[in-house]
Motif scaffolding. Sequence first.
Motif, PDB file in Angstrom:
ATOM      1  N   ALA A   1     -27.084 -32.770  14.780  1.00 58.64           N
ATOM      2  CA  ALA A   1     -25.650 -33.058  14.790  1.00 58.64           C
ATOM      3  C   ALA A   1     -25.164 -33.281  16.230  1.00 58.64           C
ATOM      4  N   ALA A   2     -25.612 -32.428  17.107  1.00 58.25           N
ATOM      5  CA  ALA A   2     -25.165 -32.535  18.498  1.00 58.25           C
ATOM      6  C   ALA A   2     -25.665 -33.822  19.130  1.00 58.25           C
ATOM      7  N   GLU A   3     -26.934 -34.144  18.876  1.00 64.76           N
ATOM      8  CA  GLU A   3     -27.511 -35.323  19.508  1.00 64.76           C
ATOM      9  C   GLU A   3     -26.941 -36.606  18.913  1.00 64.76           C
ATOM     10  N   ALA A   4     -26.515 -36.494  17.653  1.00 64.20           N
ATOM     11  CA  ALA A   4     -25.882 -37.666  17.051  1.00 64.20           C
ATOM     12  C   ALA A   4     -24.509 -37.906  17.673  1.00 64.20           C
ATOM     13  N   ALA A   5     -23.841 -36.819  17.978  1.00 65.60           N
ATOM     14  CA  ALA A   5     -22.511 -36.952  18.554  1.00 65.60           C
ATOM     15  C   ALA A   5     -22.563 -37.292  20.035  1.00 65.60           C
ATOM     16  N   LEU A   6     -23.518 -36.703  20.729  1.00 64.82           N
ATOM     17  CA  LEU A   6     -23.661 -36.961  22.167  1.00 64.82           C
ATOM     18  C   LEU A   6     -24.977 -37.695  22.373  1.00 64.82           C
ATOM     19  N   ARG A   7     -24.916 -39.025  22.368  1.00 62.94           N
ATOM     20  CA  ARG A   7     -26.152 -39.809  22.329  1.00 62.94           C
ATOM     21  C   ARG A   7     -27.010 -39.622  23.581  1.00 62.94           C
TER      22      ARG A   7
ATOM     23  N   ARG B   1     -14.745 -30.484  14.780  1.00 66.29           N
ATOM     24  CA  ARG B   1     -14.756 -30.443  13.318  1.00 66.29           C
ATOM     25  C   ARG B   1     -16.150 -30.739  12.771  1.00 66.29           C
ATOM     26  N   ALA B   2     -16.782 -31.730  13.377  1.00 71.15           N
ATOM     27  CA  ALA B   2     -18.135 -32.102  12.932  1.00 71.15           C
ATOM     28  C   ALA B   2     -19.080 -30.903  13.046  1.00 71.15           C
ATOM     29  N   ALA B   3     -18.984 -30.221  14.159  1.00 71.98           N
ATOM     30  CA  ALA B   3     -19.867 -29.068  14.355  1.00 71.98           C
ATOM     31  C   ALA B   3     -19.541 -27.991  13.336  1.00 71.98           C
ATOM     32  N   MET B   4     -18.244 -27.742  13.129  1.00 71.67           N
ATOM     33  CA  MET B   4     -17.848 -26.687  12.205  1.00 71.67           C
ATOM     34  C   MET B   4     -18.367 -26.969  10.797  1.00 71.67           C
ATOM     35  N   THR B   5     -18.416 -28.241  10.430  1.00 71.00           N
ATOM     36  CA  THR B   5     -18.940 -28.605   9.119  1.00 71.00           C
ATOM     37  C   THR B   5     -20.403 -28.182   8.998  1.00 71.00           C
ATOM     38  N   VAL B   6     -21.147 -28.387  10.090  1.00 70.70           N
ATOM     39  CA  VAL B   6     -22.558 -27.969  10.061  1.00 70.70           C
ATOM     40  C   VAL B   6     -22.652 -26.448   9.993  1.00 70.70           C
ATOM     41  N   TYR B   7     -21.844 -25.738  10.807  1.00 63.64           N
ATOM     42  CA  TYR B   7     -21.869 -24.274  10.740  1.00 63.64           C
ATOM     43  C   TYR B   7     -21.583 -23.814   9.312  1.00 63.64           C
TER      44      TYR B   7
END
Lengths: 340, 564, 376
Positions: A44-50, A276-282
């Motif tokens: 998720a992180a790498e997708a958001a921060l290429r 929000r994206a991260a929270m969805t994964v959490y």
Amino acid sequence: MRRLALIAIALAGVLPAAAQAQQRTRLTVYTALENEQLQPFKQAAEAALRDVEIAWVRDSTGVITARLIAERANPRADVVWGLSVFSLLQMEGLDMLEPYTPAGADALRPSMRSDRSPMTWTGMDAFVSAICFNTVVAQQRNLPRPSTWDDLLNPAFRGQIVMPNPNSSGTGFLTMAGWIGRRGEAGAWDFMTRLHDNIQQYTHSGSAPCNNAARGEFGVGISLDMRAVTLRNQGAPIEIIVPTDGVGFDLEATAIMRGTRNLDAAKRLADFAVSRAAMTVYGRFYALLALPGVDPSVQGYPAEFSQRLVDADFRAIALQRDRLLRDWSARFDGKSAPRN
Amino acid sequence: MSEAALPVVGSRPRLSADQVAMRAGLWLAVAFLALFLVLPLGTLLMRAFETPQGGFAGVANFRDYASTPALLAAAWNSLWTAALTAVVVVPLAFLYAYGLTRSCMPAKAAFRAVMMLPLLAPSLLPALALIYLFGNQGMLRGVLLGHSIYGPIGIVVAQVFYCFPSAALILAVALSTADARLYEAASALKASRVRIFRTVTLPGARYGLVSALVVVFTLVMTDFGIPKVIGGQFPVLATDVYKQVVGLQNFNMGAVVGIVLLAPAVLAYLLDRWATRQRAATLSGRAVPLRPLPRRQRDVPLLVLCLVIAAVLVGIVGVAAWGSLIRFWPYNLSLTLDNYDFARFDASGWDTVWLSVRMATLVAVIGTVIVFIIAYVLERGAQDGVLPKLARFAASVPLAVPGLVLGLAYVLFFNHPANPLGFLYGAVAILVLNSLVHFYTVGHLTAVTAIRQLDPEFEAVSASMRVPVWVTFGRVIVPICLPAILEIAVYLFVSAMTTVSAVIFLYGPDTKPAAIAVVHMDEAGQASAAAAMAVVILGITTAAKVGQLAVGAVVARLTQAWRR
Amino acid sequence: MTAPAPEIETLEDAARRARRDAPYLEVQEVGKQFGSFVALRRVNLEIRSGEFVTFLGPSGCGKTTLLRGIAGLDPPTTGRIMQGGRDITHLPPAERDFGIVFQSYALFPNLTVAENIAYGLRGAAWPKARRRERVAELLSIVGLADQAPKYPAQLSGGQQQRVALARALANEPGLLLLDEPLSALDAIVRQHLRQEIRSLQQRLGVTTIMVTHDQEEALGVSDRIVVMSRGRIEQVGTPAEIYDNPASPFVAGFVGHSSRIEAVVDTPPGIIIASGMKLVAEATRPLLYGARVTCFIRPEHVRLARLAEAPEGALSAVVTGLEYLGPVVRLSLEAGPLRLLAAVSPGEFAALEAAPGAAFAVTLPPEHLMVFVEDV
């Protein structure tokens, strides 16, 4: 000449790859997250921060905290992502955290973020100490299903309860802090003294009680809720019980290490961690998230879960940690002769 | 005339190239031991005298620790479990070694190989097996008569299993160097077998017995893996270190316990030194090797005993191997190979295994060279002066240092911004060095034993022929010591494959060893996967051991013309 | 102006002459201490080129220490050692010129006989062919031409000893050092080998020093013997000098068999009293009345006669034991409190009909009594 040509060809082959590698910043991230969470979080992180690459160093909370503090003179971690807030508060006291308020952090629940400005840490989710209850053992031994901590004082549980030693394990301390927060210190000592009679052992590892309960070694293990979910997924006959009389909780949190050589990338990861994206994964793993308005997708938690959390000043309790543990030790550690 | 009043010649003796080489070697040895053992350990142990803020605390931490109620209990528990383990394991190992060396029982090579099993797997493997066997759901839990395996019983049983190979190895060496003439003399004097055993065999193995007792005692004192997993809350000193460092992040107190833990180990070391000196006085250069003759009354009981012990060793490992194939103990015992698909449990998957193999290979290759050269220099170089003595003592220290203490010491020392060796940190190099130092002592002792068997005049003869010492080292010393060198290499490889406590503070994002992955998977409740990874490690170390035997056999065949 | 030229030339000539006549090896005031233990005290010794010299003494007398000092293995704490006019006191072994054979031989077990011998034959001076030639030559010198490809463990003790000798000689050293080279062998091989070593040494003319505690070995092979005791040289001399004219009671007692007699000088001059018995000892003539002396007499010099044919001044002695040794018969005798050894030929023995308990008249010839004045 031929050799030169070869080198040129080799360089031509290597350079683009090297350039690509150089574009991506490699962040060393220390964490105590569960093994199975690492891959989704990283993706998720790498997708958001290429342009960021996450390199995990994962171990148990105690080991990771000890490592971070031992490495303090020359920090190796850029970011801590997924570590108990107790550990982060300890590190904050040692001035090891880089103050930074991530974009969007103000939206987090006030109790789940640093109260400093700029912030030193931001919360991700809450995890609680819960009861891992082995239903098969319960049937064999006629154990009633406990729904509160006080239920565990029932003599039927004598020799059937395992909990982490608060001196060795953060989970143990978290559990104890919850009792103190709920009952007051005197009440908590009284409770623990009576519980002590039913305890089979205080383990050095925070996850061992639940593992043992899952293996049917004992009927009840006091551990983190997360642990129990993993075990049940493997087929262990355990039920996760969040006692209704209030549970101690801990936050998983994010912080930037002071002295990181990749401050810019670290800040962007911190930004992502509250997004929000991260929270969805959490939410795939945790029932209570730091950002209101994100629905966790994890199964098996009671709807009113968040109300069961003990409303207490954990920071105040954490400040007294040394004394409380010393007292605990004096009461239960030295004289805890093995019982059979 | 005064004896001491001889005039002293003014001119200093000139150093030969050999002496320069040996002295350079000595300095290298000193530098290596100082940089990678003494200074890191010193950095940590200094913490015992500091306040958490870094000020000078004097002995306040010690006073603090001494007033901890659990201390006496932990110290006493450590002492008696270590002593009990030693008392149980040494006689068993003695009988096993006796069978291997002094009887005519069959399949000695197989027994010798099986004996090594416990050393080949991470310590979690026997702990898991014990839970499967004697836990509350265990297959044999009735054997304990209602007692719990979690606690001192589990600790002692697991430690007996773990320390057995070390004790048996030492005793097998001690028993294999008997002088047949003593036995002939005793029989000629019409001594009974019991009397011969008491007056010849036991005194002959005295050094080995003391050594085995000391090694087992020290191993148990410093090991924290077994008490952590199976000791329940039974407090011992080694888990106290864990509690202070990992539980409380109190390095100062951790250092205090580390020092307390060193004390009995140093005492044990002194005892061992004393025993060594006793042995030196009794060794005869012209011993006639003893060849046992078949005798049923002795061979059959020994064979039965060895069979039972070997069966227990194989059984424990076998249970763990079976545990790696089941879905979930004890509720779903259907067999599966899924547990070997490590990527399902740990993002690094099989990479941890390859990393471990790479690291262990480096430890074996680099370590063997360093260990052997240093042992050679210390044994055959100048003996006078304080440096060689210090270096020899330093070489024996790692055995007494808990891995956790050494690991923490490495973080504090190598990660210090002022340390020019900081570049080692975080790479495989630091894991390699740390493992090498952690397991240094046994390798060193093996090398010393081999070197002491060489004729003391090899170097003198070479010098008289004007052959430099390094040529003789390469052409004579190394070839003769090849079996010992192989032994050291495999020992280092196996130890590096299975070590956890020393490297848990040191691995980096790309350098997680398999043995650490075992611990992680067990912590995550994935016991079967942990067992599977442990079995993979066991397979690799077993292959290394078998490889050693094969290479050893080839070497033996190639060199049988000159080896007696 | 400097000194006139002719005078310088004379000095150079003198120096050259001195070098020519100078001993090959000189040990000057050499001492050695290990901590507080003094192993050697101011030892002086000269060895000529081509000599075979033996250091003889009981264990701990310093003989091996002196040898190792000469080899440079344990350099002395004081004094000077010169070899061929060169001060080698502090030279490392590799820069000296010697070959050495140790008691253990220290053969390299992993190298063949040929490789052991060729071990020191390295560098540009020893191309392969020359090396092979030299090894073959040495092997034939020590009589092991057919053993070249074998390993030391496959050889007998005596053969190993020869390999060690060949290896020590390979570089044609100026000095051959033998440290108890025969003590690990059994008696017959020993006797045989020591003669072989001696003849080899004479053939090659190499200056040789051998350390031994076996006096028979020392007497049998040496040009000169250096008898040592407690870190000191007691006597240096040819075997005959050592045996017949020992310089000290220690030498007299250590080398060969002898009977020791404590006595006091009496009157008239030349008479001594030992345990109440009068003995004639010409050597005590110059000594003062009452001086204490120690006398030694060799068994072969003790004369026996039947009591009936007793010469004047003979003592009466009883036979207490006898050893039949082949060429001689050795009798243990008691003359009052005196204990004596006597050696007689088997023929004489038969004629005397000596048996334990029999009494004989014993004469100690004054010219053979070796007399030492006790230190005051």
